[in-house]
Design a protein around this motif. Structure first.
Motif, PDB file in Angstrom:
ATOM      1  N   LEU A   8       0.860  -1.176   0.000  1.00 48.29           N
ATOM      2  CA  LEU A   8       0.000   0.000   0.000  1.00 48.29           C
ATOM      3  C   LEU A   8       0.901   1.231   0.000  1.00 48.29           C
ATOM      4  CD1 LEU A   8      -2.922   1.113   0.234  1.00 48.29           C
ATOM      5  CD2 LEU A   8      -2.590   1.123   2.722  1.00 48.29           C
ATOM      6  N   ALA A   9       0.924   1.931  -1.124  1.00 44.66           N
ATOM      7  CA  ALA A   9       1.811   3.095  -1.270  1.00 44.66           C
ATOM      8  C   ALA A   9       1.254   4.313  -0.545  1.00 44.66           C
ATOM      9  CB  ALA A   9       2.023   3.412  -2.742  1.00 44.66           C
ATOM     10  N   SER A  10      -0.072   4.435  -0.539  1.00 45.17           N
ATOM     11  CA  SER A  10      -0.720   5.573   0.118  1.00 45.17           C
ATOM     12  C   SER A  10      -2.175   5.224   0.360  1.00 45.17           C
ATOM     13  CB  SER A  10      -0.622   6.835  -0.752  1.00 45.17           C
ATOM     14  OG  SER A  10      -1.224   6.616  -2.023  1.00 45.17           O
ATOM     15  N   ARG A  11      -2.781   5.899   1.299  1.00 43.77           N
ATOM     16  CA  ARG A  11      -4.195   5.645   1.597  1.00 43.77           C
ATOM     17  C   ARG A  11      -5.074   6.413   0.604  1.00 43.77           C
ATOM     18  NH1 ARG A  11      -4.240   2.485   5.809  1.00 43.77           N
ATOM     19  NH2 ARG A  11      -2.674   2.697   7.456  1.00 43.77           N
ATOM     20  N   PRO A  12      -6.068   5.760   0.012  1.00 42.17           N
ATOM     21  CA  PRO A  12      -6.912   6.422  -0.978  1.00 42.17           C
ATOM     22  C   PRO A  12      -7.788   7.511  -0.359  1.00 42.17           C
ATOM     23  CG  PRO A  12      -7.240   4.026  -0.974  1.00 42.17           C
ATOM     24  CD  PRO A  12      -6.447   4.361   0.229  1.00 42.17           C
ATOM     25  N   LYS A  13      -8.057   8.510  -1.134  1.00 46.07           N
ATOM     26  CA  LYS A  13      -9.072   9.497  -0.803  1.00 46.07           C
ATOM     27  C   LYS A  13     -10.184   9.328  -1.825  1.00 46.07           C
ATOM     28  CE  LYS A  13      -5.791  12.757   1.235  1.00 46.07           C
ATOM     29  NZ  LYS A  13      -5.195  14.125   1.169  1.00 46.07           N
ATOM     30  N   GLY A  14     -11.295   8.740  -1.400  1.00 47.17           N
ATOM     31  CA  GLY A  14     -12.337   8.389  -2.348  1.00 47.17           C
ATOM     32  C   GLY A  14     -12.005   7.070  -3.030  1.00 47.17           C
ATOM     33  N   THR A  15     -12.257   6.992  -4.326  1.00 42.73           N
ATOM     34  CA  THR A  15     -12.023   5.758  -5.074  1.00 42.73           C
ATOM     35  C   THR A  15     -10.528   5.508  -5.243  1.00 42.73           C
ATOM     36  OG1 THR A  15     -14.071   6.116  -6.292  1.00 42.73           O
ATOM     37  CG2 THR A  15     -12.527   4.523  -7.216  1.00 42.73           C
ATOM     38  N   PRO A  16     -10.057   4.287  -4.925  1.00 46.06           N
ATOM     39  CA  PRO A  16      -8.626   3.999  -5.086  1.00 46.06           C
ATOM     40  C   PRO A  16      -8.195   4.072  -6.545  1.00 46.06           C
ATOM     41  CG  PRO A  16      -9.716   2.301  -3.761  1.00 46.06           C
ATOM     42  CD  PRO A  16     -10.798   3.144  -4.373  1.00 46.06           C
ATOM     43  N   ASN A  17      -6.885   4.255  -6.750  1.00 46.58           N
ATOM     44  CA  ASN A  17      -6.331   4.223  -8.105  1.00 46.58           C
ATOM     45  C   ASN A  17      -4.963   3.548  -8.059  1.00 46.58           C
ATOM     46  OD1 ASN A  17      -4.281   6.261  -7.519  1.00 46.58           O
ATOM     47  ND2 ASN A  17      -5.961   7.738  -7.539  1.00 46.58           N
ATOM     48  N   GLN A  18      -4.340   3.440  -9.226  1.00 49.02           N
ATOM     49  CA  GLN A  18      -3.068   2.731  -9.330  1.00 49.02           C
ATOM     50  C   GLN A  18      -1.974   3.352  -8.457  1.00 49.02           C
ATOM     51  OE1 GLN A  18      -2.196  -0.035 -10.841  1.00 49.02           O
ATOM     52  NE2 GLN A  18      -3.817  -0.513 -12.303  1.00 49.02           N
ATOM     53  N   GLU A  19      -2.058   4.648  -8.194  1.00 50.66           N
ATOM     54  CA  GLU A  19      -1.029   5.312  -7.403  1.00 50.66           C
ATOM     55  C   GLU A  19      -1.006   4.852  -5.955  1.00 50.66           C
ATOM     56  OE1 GLU A  19      -1.525   9.483  -7.841  1.00 50.66           O
ATOM     57  OE2 GLU A  19      -0.973   9.505  -9.975  1.00 50.66           O
ATOM     58  N   ASN A  20      -2.080   4.189  -5.510  1.00 51.42           N
ATOM     59  CA  ASN A  20      -2.140   3.696  -4.132  1.00 51.42           C
ATOM     60  C   ASN A  20      -1.377   2.383  -3.948  1.00 51.42           C
ATOM     61  OD1 ASN A  20      -5.456   4.849  -4.350  1.00 51.42           O
ATOM     62  ND2 ASN A  20      -3.886   5.841  -3.095  1.00 51.42           N
ATOM     63  N   PHE A  21      -0.853   1.831  -5.050  1.00 48.88           N
ATOM     64  CA  PHE A  21      -0.132   0.558  -5.001  1.00 48.88           C
ATOM     65  C   PHE A  21       1.310   0.744  -5.470  1.00 48.88           C
ATOM     66  CE2 PHE A  21      -4.600  -0.146  -5.910  1.00 48.88           C
ATOM     67  CZ  PHE A  21      -4.973  -1.118  -4.995  1.00 48.88           C
ATOM     68  N   ARG A  22       2.210  -0.073  -4.926  1.00 46.37           N
ATOM     69  CA  ARG A  22       3.596  -0.030  -5.373  1.00 46.37           C
ATOM     70  C   ARG A  22       4.177  -1.444  -5.377  1.00 46.37           C
ATOM     71  NH1 ARG A  22       5.518   3.189  -1.742  1.00 46.37           N
ATOM     72  NH2 ARG A  22       6.633   1.692  -0.412  1.00 46.37           N
ATOM     73  N   PHE A  23       4.885  -1.775  -6.439  1.00 42.32           N
ATOM     74  CA  PHE A  23       5.562  -3.071  -6.553  1.00 42.32           C
ATOM     75  C   PHE A  23       6.969  -2.952  -5.961  1.00 42.32           C
ATOM     76  CE2 PHE A  23       2.164  -3.375  -9.531  1.00 42.32           C
ATOM     77  CZ  PHE A  23       1.900  -4.725  -9.718  1.00 42.32           C
ATOM     78  N   GLU A  24       7.357  -3.946  -5.164  1.00 41.81           N
ATOM     79  CA  GLU A  24       8.691  -3.947  -4.564  1.00 41.81           C
ATOM     80  C   GLU A  24       9.321  -5.333  -4.684  1.00 41.81           C
ATOM     81  OE1 GLU A  24       8.162  -0.694  -0.928  1.00 41.81           O
ATOM     82  OE2 GLU A  24       8.343  -2.838  -0.467  1.00 41.81           O
ATOM     83  N   ASN A  25      10.621  -5.365  -4.911  1.00 39.39           N
ATOM     84  CA  ASN A  25      11.371  -6.618  -4.884  1.00 39.39           C
ATOM     85  C   ASN A  25      11.929  -6.825  -3.479  1.00 39.39           C
ATOM     86  OD1 ASN A  25      10.986  -7.178  -7.651  1.00 39.39           O
ATOM     87  ND2 ASN A  25      12.653  -5.777  -8.187  1.00 39.39           N
ATOM     88  N   ILE A  26      11.816  -8.056  -2.986  1.00 35.15           N
ATOM     89  CA  ILE A  26      12.268  -8.359  -1.632  1.00 35.15           C
ATOM     90  C   ILE A  26      13.073  -9.658  -1.634  1.00 35.15           C
ATOM     91  CG2 ILE A  26      10.366  -7.176  -0.472  1.00 35.15           C
ATOM     92  CD1 ILE A  26       9.090 -10.010  -0.092  1.00 35.15           C
ATOM     93  N   THR A  27      13.815  -9.866  -0.573  1.00 36.74           N
ATOM     94  CA  THR A  27      14.505 -11.129  -0.335  1.00 36.74           C
ATOM     95  C   THR A  27      13.808 -11.840   0.816  1.00 36.74           C
ATOM     96  OG1 THR A  27      16.625 -10.217  -1.059  1.00 36.74           O
ATOM     97  CG2 THR A  27      16.685 -12.231   0.263  1.00 36.74           C
TER      98      THR A  27
END
Length: 332
Positions: A8-27
Protein backbone atom coordinates in the motif's frame (compact mmCIF):
# COMPACT_ATOMS: atom_id res chain seq x y z
CA UNK A 1 15.21 -16.21 -2.54
CA UNK A 2 13.81 -13.18 -4.41
CA UNK A 3 10.13 -12.26 -4.66
CA UNK A 4 7.94 -9.34 -5.73
CA UNK A 5 5.25 -7.93 -3.47
CA UNK A 6 2.58 -5.24 -3.80
CA UNK A 7 2.43 -2.75 -0.95
CA UNK A 8 0.00 0.00 0.00
CA UNK A 9 1.81 3.09 -1.27
CA UNK A 10 -0.72 5.57 0.12
CA UNK A 11 -4.19 5.64 1.60
CA UNK A 12 -6.91 6.42 -0.98
CA UNK A 13 -9.07 9.50 -0.80
CA UNK A 14 -12.34 8.39 -2.35
CA UNK A 15 -12.02 5.76 -5.07
CA UNK A 16 -8.63 4.00 -5.09
CA UNK A 17 -6.33 4.22 -8.11
CA UNK A 18 -3.07 2.73 -9.33
CA UNK A 19 -1.03 5.31 -7.40
CA UNK A 20 -2.14 3.70 -4.13
CA UNK A 21 -0.13 0.56 -5.00
CA UNK A 22 3.60 -0.03 -5.37
CA UNK A 23 5.56 -3.07 -6.55
CA UNK A 24 8.69 -3.95 -4.56
CA UNK A 25 11.37 -6.62 -4.88
CA UNK A 26 12.27 -8.36 -1.63
CA UNK A 27 14.51 -11.13 -0.34
CA UNK A 28 12.66 -13.80 1.62
CA UNK A 29 14.02 -14.75 5.05
CA UNK A 30 15.41 -18.22 5.75
CA UNK A 31 12.75 -20.86 6.34
CA UNK A 32 12.32 -21.73 10.02
CA UNK A 33 10.93 -24.85 11.73
CA UNK A 34 7.15 -25.10 11.31
CA UNK A 35 7.16 -22.83 8.26
CA UNK A 36 6.58 -23.38 4.55
CA UNK A 37 7.48 -21.43 1.43
CA UNK A 38 4.57 -20.86 -0.90
CA UNK A 39 3.88 -19.88 -4.48
CA UNK A 40 0.39 -18.44 -5.04
CA UNK A 41 -1.91 -20.08 -7.57
CA UNK A 42 -4.95 -17.78 -7.17
CA UNK A 43 -5.24 -14.51 -5.26
CA UNK A 44 -8.62 -13.15 -4.25
CA UNK A 45 -9.65 -9.50 -4.50
CA UNK A 46 -12.65 -8.53 -2.37
CA UNK A 47 -14.63 -5.35 -1.65
CA UNK A 48 -13.93 -5.52 2.11
CA UNK A 49 -10.27 -4.77 1.34
CA UNK A 50 -11.25 -1.19 0.56
CA UNK A 51 -12.07 -0.62 4.22
CA UNK A 52 -8.67 -1.98 5.26
CA UNK A 53 -7.00 0.70 3.12
CA UNK A 54 -8.32 3.35 5.53
CA UNK A 55 -6.64 4.10 8.84
CA UNK A 56 -9.79 3.36 10.78
CA UNK A 57 -10.87 0.91 13.46
CA UNK A 58 -12.94 -1.96 12.08
CA UNK A 59 -13.50 -5.67 12.50
CA UNK A 60 -10.08 -6.36 11.00
CA UNK A 61 -6.86 -4.30 11.27
CA UNK A 62 -6.10 -1.79 8.48
CA UNK A 63 -3.37 -2.32 5.94
CA UNK A 64 -0.23 -0.38 6.80
CA UNK A 65 1.33 2.08 4.35
CA UNK A 66 4.54 0.57 3.03
CA UNK A 67 3.49 -2.99 3.94
CA UNK A 68 2.07 -5.59 1.56
CA UNK A 69 -1.64 -5.95 1.07
CA UNK A 70 -3.00 -9.36 1.97
CA UNK A 71 -6.09 -11.48 1.44
CA UNK A 72 -7.34 -14.92 0.60
CA UNK A 73 -4.83 -16.96 -1.42
CA UNK A 74 -4.69 -20.52 -2.69
CA UNK A 75 -1.02 -21.48 -2.88
CA UNK A 76 1.27 -24.44 -3.50
CA UNK A 77 3.88 -25.50 -0.97
CA UNK A 78 7.29 -25.44 -2.68
CA UNK A 79 9.44 -25.97 0.41
CA UNK A 80 8.52 -27.20 3.87
CA UNK A 81 10.01 -27.37 7.34
CA UNK A 82 6.72 -28.59 8.79
CA UNK A 83 5.54 -32.13 9.45
CA UNK A 84 1.97 -31.03 8.70
CA UNK A 85 2.57 -29.96 5.09
CA UNK A 86 4.73 -31.37 2.31
CA UNK A 87 6.08 -29.92 -0.91
CA UNK A 88 3.32 -30.04 -3.53
CA UNK A 89 0.42 -29.63 -1.08
CA UNK A 90 -2.16 -26.98 -2.00
CA UNK A 91 -3.30 -24.72 0.84
CA UNK A 92 -5.65 -21.85 1.62
CA UNK A 93 -4.69 -18.93 3.81
CA UNK A 94 -4.54 -15.19 4.42
CA UNK A 95 -1.31 -14.27 2.66
CA UNK A 96 0.46 -11.18 1.31
CA UNK A 97 0.18 -10.11 -2.30
CA UNK A 98 3.54 -11.57 -3.29
CA UNK A 99 4.99 -13.94 -5.88
CA UNK A 100 6.37 -16.06 -3.01
CA UNK A 101 5.73 -16.00 0.71
CA UNK A 102 6.72 -17.74 3.93
CA UNK A 103 4.00 -18.70 6.40
CA UNK A 104 3.47 -20.81 9.49
CA UNK A 105 1.97 -24.14 8.50
CA UNK A 106 -0.49 -24.05 11.42
CA UNK A 107 -2.16 -20.96 9.94
CA UNK A 108 -2.87 -22.67 6.60
CA UNK A 109 -5.65 -25.05 5.57
CA UNK A 110 -4.79 -27.93 3.25
CA UNK A 111 -7.40 -28.30 0.49
CA UNK A 112 -8.41 -31.19 -1.73
CA UNK A 113 -8.31 -30.20 -5.39
CA UNK A 114 -9.85 -33.55 -6.34
CA UNK A 115 -13.16 -32.49 -4.77
CA UNK A 116 -13.30 -29.09 -6.49
CA UNK A 117 -11.01 -26.80 -8.52
CA UNK A 118 -8.51 -24.90 -6.38
CA UNK A 119 -10.11 -21.55 -7.22
CA UNK A 120 -13.46 -22.66 -5.74
CA UNK A 121 -11.92 -22.52 -2.26
CA UNK A 122 -11.75 -18.72 -2.67
CA UNK A 123 -15.30 -18.60 -4.00
CA UNK A 124 -18.24 -20.90 -3.57
CA UNK A 125 -16.39 -23.13 -1.06
CA UNK A 126 -14.61 -20.16 0.52
CA UNK A 127 -15.50 -16.84 2.06
CA UNK A 128 -18.19 -15.79 -0.50
CA UNK A 129 -20.01 -19.13 -0.32
CA UNK A 130 -19.85 -19.17 3.48
CA UNK A 131 -21.07 -15.58 3.59
CA UNK A 132 -24.08 -16.41 1.43
CA UNK A 133 -24.85 -19.58 3.41
CA UNK A 134 -24.82 -18.08 6.91
CA UNK A 135 -26.26 -14.68 6.00
CA UNK A 136 -29.26 -16.08 4.17
CA UNK A 137 -29.99 -19.18 6.24
CA UNK A 138 -29.09 -18.00 9.75
CA UNK A 139 -30.31 -14.41 9.58
CA UNK A 140 -32.72 -14.43 6.64
CA UNK A 141 -34.33 -17.79 7.44
CA UNK A 142 -36.19 -17.90 4.09
CA UNK A 143 -39.44 -19.83 3.92
CA UNK A 144 -41.10 -21.40 0.91
CA UNK A 145 -43.13 -18.92 -1.09
CA UNK A 146 -41.40 -15.84 0.30
CA UNK A 147 -39.76 -13.14 -1.84
CA UNK A 148 -36.00 -12.70 -1.47
CA UNK A 149 -34.28 -9.65 -2.99
CA UNK A 150 -30.50 -9.61 -3.50
CA UNK A 151 -28.45 -6.52 -4.35
CA UNK A 152 -25.11 -7.08 -6.03
CA UNK A 153 -26.73 -10.25 -7.35
CA UNK A 154 -24.06 -10.98 -9.97
CA UNK A 155 -21.22 -10.81 -7.46
CA UNK A 156 -19.47 -13.70 -5.75
CA UNK A 157 -21.91 -13.73 -2.81
CA UNK A 158 -25.08 -12.74 -4.64
CA UNK A 159 -24.90 -15.60 -7.16
CA UNK A 160 -24.86 -18.11 -4.31
CA UNK A 161 -27.54 -16.36 -2.23
CA UNK A 162 -30.05 -16.48 -5.08
CA UNK A 163 -29.50 -20.18 -5.74
CA UNK A 164 -29.83 -21.16 -2.08
CA UNK A 165 -33.02 -19.11 -1.85
CA UNK A 166 -34.38 -20.99 -4.87
CA UNK A 167 -33.49 -24.30 -3.17
CA UNK A 168 -35.66 -23.12 -0.28
CA UNK A 169 -38.61 -22.49 -2.61
CA UNK A 170 -38.50 -18.69 -2.71
CA UNK A 171 -39.18 -16.14 -5.42
CA UNK A 172 -35.82 -14.47 -6.02
CA UNK A 173 -35.31 -10.98 -7.42
CA UNK A 174 -31.85 -9.56 -8.12
CA UNK A 175 -30.30 -6.19 -8.85
CA UNK A 176 -27.31 -6.07 -11.20
CA UNK A 177 -25.44 -3.49 -13.25
CA UNK A 178 -25.82 -4.71 -16.84
CA UNK A 179 -28.25 -6.50 -19.14
CA UNK A 180 -25.63 -9.21 -19.66
CA UNK A 181 -25.49 -9.91 -15.93
CA UNK A 182 -29.29 -9.84 -15.66
CA UNK A 183 -29.63 -12.40 -18.45
CA UNK A 184 -26.95 -14.62 -16.90
CA UNK A 185 -28.65 -14.59 -13.50
CA UNK A 186 -32.00 -15.57 -14.94
CA UNK A 187 -30.82 -18.18 -17.45
CA UNK A 188 -28.00 -19.81 -15.51
CA UNK A 189 -28.66 -19.12 -11.84
CA UNK A 190 -32.43 -19.33 -11.54
CA UNK A 191 -33.32 -15.77 -10.60
CA UNK A 192 -37.02 -15.08 -11.25
CA UNK A 193 -36.45 -11.43 -12.13
CA UNK A 194 -33.44 -9.12 -12.35
CA UNK A 195 -33.44 -5.33 -12.57
CA UNK A 196 -30.58 -3.44 -14.22
CA UNK A 197 -30.22 -0.61 -11.71
CA UNK A 198 -28.06 1.41 -14.11
CA UNK A 199 -30.67 1.66 -16.87
CA UNK A 200 -33.99 1.54 -15.00
CA UNK A 201 -36.13 4.64 -15.40
CA UNK A 202 -37.76 4.15 -12.00
CA UNK A 203 -36.17 1.68 -9.61
CA UNK A 204 -39.03 1.65 -7.13
CA UNK A 205 -41.63 1.05 -9.83
CA UNK A 206 -39.62 -1.81 -11.33
CA UNK A 207 -39.01 -3.35 -7.91
CA UNK A 208 -42.70 -3.19 -7.06
CA UNK A 209 -43.56 -4.94 -10.33
CA UNK A 210 -40.93 -7.64 -9.67
CA UNK A 211 -42.11 -8.10 -6.05
CA UNK A 212 -45.93 -8.01 -6.26
CA UNK A 213 -46.19 -9.59 -2.79
CA UNK A 214 -43.63 -7.31 -1.19
CA UNK A 215 -40.18 -8.24 0.16
CA UNK A 216 -39.71 -10.79 2.94
CA UNK A 217 -35.91 -11.12 2.90
CA UNK A 218 -33.39 -8.58 1.62
CA UNK A 219 -29.75 -9.62 1.26
CA UNK A 220 -27.88 -6.33 0.95
CA UNK A 221 -24.43 -6.30 -0.63
CA UNK A 222 -24.61 -2.71 -1.87
CA UNK A 223 -26.47 -0.14 0.27
CA UNK A 224 -27.22 3.33 -1.08
CA UNK A 225 -30.24 4.17 -3.21
CA UNK A 226 -30.89 0.51 -4.01
CA UNK A 227 -31.41 -0.31 -0.35
CA UNK A 228 -33.59 2.77 0.11
CA UNK A 229 -35.85 1.49 -2.67
CA UNK A 230 -36.01 -2.12 -1.44
CA UNK A 231 -36.83 -1.17 2.16
CA UNK A 232 -39.91 0.73 0.97
CA UNK A 233 -41.41 -2.65 0.00
CA UNK A 234 -40.67 -4.74 3.10
CA UNK A 235 -43.40 -6.92 4.57
CA UNK A 236 -44.37 -7.56 8.16
CA UNK A 237 -41.57 -9.50 9.91
CA UNK A 238 -39.15 -8.92 6.99
CA UNK A 239 -35.50 -9.80 7.58
CA UNK A 240 -32.81 -7.41 6.27
CA UNK A 241 -29.31 -8.91 6.04
CA UNK A 242 -26.53 -6.31 5.84
CA UNK A 243 -23.55 -8.04 4.22
CA UNK A 244 -21.84 -5.26 2.24
CA UNK A 245 -22.17 -1.55 1.51
CA UNK A 246 -19.97 -1.11 -1.55
CA UNK A 247 -21.95 1.98 -2.62
CA UNK A 248 -20.41 3.78 0.37
CA UNK A 249 -16.88 2.38 0.57
CA UNK A 250 -15.38 5.29 -1.35
CA UNK A 251 -17.45 8.03 0.31
CA UNK A 252 -15.38 10.88 1.68
CA UNK A 253 -18.37 12.38 3.51
CA UNK A 254 -21.32 10.54 5.09
CA UNK A 255 -24.36 10.44 2.82
CA UNK A 256 -27.76 11.67 3.95
CA UNK A 257 -30.30 8.96 3.20
CA UNK A 258 -33.99 8.34 3.92
CA UNK A 259 -34.82 7.68 7.56
CA UNK A 260 -36.42 4.25 7.28
CA UNK A 261 -36.45 3.13 10.92
CA UNK A 262 -40.15 4.08 11.35
CA UNK A 263 -40.92 1.59 8.56
CA UNK A 264 -38.77 -1.05 10.26
CA UNK A 265 -40.74 -0.38 13.45
CA UNK A 266 -44.22 -0.62 11.93
CA UNK A 267 -43.30 -3.74 9.93
CA UNK A 268 -41.68 -5.43 12.99
CA UNK A 269 -38.69 -6.03 10.71
CA UNK A 270 -35.24 -7.30 11.66
CA UNK A 271 -32.03 -5.64 10.47
CA UNK A 272 -28.79 -7.45 11.23
CA UNK A 273 -25.28 -6.88 9.97
CA UNK A 274 -22.72 -9.65 10.09
CA UNK A 275 -19.16 -10.63 9.29
CA UNK A 276 -18.64 -14.18 8.08
CA UNK A 277 -15.92 -14.78 10.67
CA UNK A 278 -18.68 -14.60 13.30
CA UNK A 279 -19.54 -18.13 12.18
CA UNK A 280 -16.01 -19.55 12.19
CA UNK A 281 -16.94 -22.49 14.44
CA UNK A 282 -19.57 -23.60 11.91
CA UNK A 283 -17.44 -23.34 8.76
CA UNK A 284 -17.08 -27.16 8.37
CA UNK A 285 -20.86 -27.59 8.41
CA UNK A 286 -21.34 -24.98 5.70
CA UNK A 287 -18.48 -26.23 3.50
CA UNK A 288 -19.88 -29.75 3.63
CA UNK A 289 -23.36 -28.59 2.61
CA UNK A 290 -22.09 -26.25 -0.09
CA UNK A 291 -19.80 -28.98 -1.42
CA UNK A 292 -22.70 -31.43 -1.55
CA UNK A 293 -24.89 -28.98 -3.45
CA UNK A 294 -22.08 -28.29 -5.93
CA UNK A 295 -21.44 -32.01 -6.43
CA UNK A 296 -25.16 -32.64 -6.98
CA UNK A 297 -25.34 -29.85 -9.54
CA UNK A 298 -27.71 -27.79 -7.39
CA UNK A 299 -25.28 -24.89 -7.12
CA UNK A 300 -23.54 -23.38 -10.12
CA UNK A 301 -20.74 -20.89 -9.96
CA UNK A 302 -18.98 -18.37 -12.13
CA UNK A 303 -15.59 -16.76 -11.80
CA UNK A 304 -13.88 -13.82 -13.44
CA UNK A 305 -10.21 -14.83 -13.62
CA UNK A 306 -7.53 -12.36 -14.68
CA UNK A 307 -4.08 -13.70 -15.57
CA UNK A 308 -0.92 -12.22 -14.14
CA UNK A 309 0.31 -11.14 -10.70
CA UNK A 310 0.90 -7.64 -12.04
CA UNK A 311 -2.84 -7.32 -12.72
CA UNK A 312 -3.81 -7.47 -9.05
CA UNK A 313 -4.36 -3.71 -8.55
CA UNK A 314 -6.39 -3.49 -11.78
CA UNK A 315 -8.52 -6.48 -10.75
CA UNK A 316 -9.20 -4.92 -7.35
CA UNK A 317 -10.18 -1.58 -8.88
CA UNK A 318 -12.49 -3.43 -11.26
CA UNK A 319 -14.69 -4.47 -8.33
CA UNK A 320 -15.90 -0.87 -7.99
CA UNK A 321 -16.94 -0.58 -11.62
CA UNK A 322 -18.68 -3.96 -11.80
CA UNK A 323 -16.20 -5.67 -14.13
CA UNK A 324 -16.66 -9.04 -12.43
CA UNK A 325 -19.28 -11.71 -12.90
CA UNK A 326 -19.13 -13.87 -9.82
CA UNK A 327 -15.86 -14.14 -7.93
CA UNK A 328 -12.97 -11.95 -9.07
CA UNK A 329 -9.62 -13.75 -8.95
CA UNK A 330 -6.11 -13.27 -10.23
CA UNK A 331 -4.30 -16.35 -11.50
CA UNK A 332 -0.59 -16.04 -10.83
Amino acid sequence: MEATQIVLASRPKGTPNQENFRFENITLPTLQAGEVRLEPLYISVDPYMRGRMNDAKSYTPPFQVGAPLEGGVVAKVVESKSEALASGDVVLGALPWATQAIAEAKKLQKIDTNLAPASYYLGILGMPGLTAYFGLLDIGQPKEGETVVVSGAAGAVGMVVGQIAKLKGCRVVGLAGSDEKAELLQKEFGYDAVINYKTTQNLRTDLKAACPNGVDVYFDNVGGEITDAVISLINFHARLIICGQIAHYNDQQPQQGPRFLPLVLTRSALIKGFIVSNYHARFPEAMQQLGTWVKEGKLKYQETIIDGFEQLPEAFLGLFTGQNQGKMLVKV
